[in-house]
Design a protein around this motif. Sequence first.
Motif, short mmCIF file in Angstrom:
data_model
loop_
_atom_site.label_atom_id
_atom_site.label_comp_id
_atom_site.label_asym_id
_atom_site.label_seq_id
_atom_site.Cartn_x
_atom_site.Cartn_y
_atom_site.Cartn_z
N THR A 177 0.85 -1.19 0.00
CA THR A 177 0.00 0.00 0.00
C THR A 177 0.88 1.24 0.00
OG1 THR A 177 -1.68 -1.17 1.30
CG2 THR A 177 -1.88 1.22 1.15
N LEU A 178 0.65 2.11 -0.96
CA LEU A 178 1.40 3.36 -1.03
C LEU A 178 0.51 4.47 -0.51
CD1 LEU A 178 4.09 4.62 -1.93
CD2 LEU A 178 2.98 5.17 -4.11
N LEU A 187 4.22 10.11 -8.88
CA LEU A 187 4.49 8.70 -8.61
C LEU A 187 4.92 7.98 -9.88
CD1 LEU A 187 1.37 7.85 -6.39
CD2 LEU A 187 3.60 8.71 -5.65
N VAL A 197 -2.71 2.45 -4.13
CA VAL A 197 -2.37 3.82 -3.76
C VAL A 197 -3.55 4.46 -3.02
CG1 VAL A 197 -1.67 6.09 -4.59
CG2 VAL A 197 -0.84 4.02 -5.74
N GLU A 199 -4.41 8.29 -1.33
CA GLU A 199 -4.01 9.67 -1.07
C GLU A 199 -4.78 10.20 0.13
OE1 GLU A 199 -4.44 11.96 -4.60
OE2 GLU A 199 -2.94 10.81 -5.72
#
Length: 244
Positions: A177-178, A187, A197, A199
């Motif tokens: 998980t980013l 990215l 991802v 945010e």
Amino acid sequence: FKDGSAPDTSAAGVRALVAARTHLAASEVTDVLWSSDFRPRAALADRFRDGRIFLAGDAAHVHSPAGGQGLNTSVQDAYNLGWKLGQVLRHDAPAALLDTYEQERRPVAAEMLGLSTRIHRGEAGRGAATRQLGLGYREGPLSTGAAGALRAGDRAPDGPLPDGTTLFDTLRGPHFTLLVVGTDAELPPLDPELVRVRELDAYAPYGKGVFLVRPDGYVGWAGDDARGLAEWLRGVGASVARYA
């Protein structure tokens, strides 16, 4: 016993021990149907990997039952090894990734073994260390970078999300998980099946930055922007080049 004497497991000995250690009188122990001398065993394997053989859980370390650290440590072993095996077998990660299992987990097991032994002997009490929520791999071979409030190797903190879920809900599963927190950093191209991802607005437990969370819930890579992220991902079999 601490003085080296053998315990008296006879009915009279059990009655005397109960009277000495509890509020009960010896005469209140009417029957002793079975008694034995319990001696805890503590052991740690010299290594957790030998070629294609891996040791985890009780095969790698044996603890006193005081507090349950042996079980918790064993489950952590399994998850640490499991995601790495998955990356090597399914995603062409370098075989050297499997060496990091012992490098990360054996020091943790050794520390927990010492703690559980001290608790069993009455030399230490239960506290934050026994809950094992502060464990991490800051000095480990897979930990790179720092940003905001975290360093790579830290356990990724939980937190509420606007949709009513939590960060732990986002992290759950075999994927990386980013977390892009409080920044609009550019990215690299990512495979959504391997790296998801999310945010977020700036969040105190993280601060601001880009945080790559491993499948086992620890921050593997962190930075103020995404420079260096692609190289780290290639090292764990989540290469971005072939998906670009």
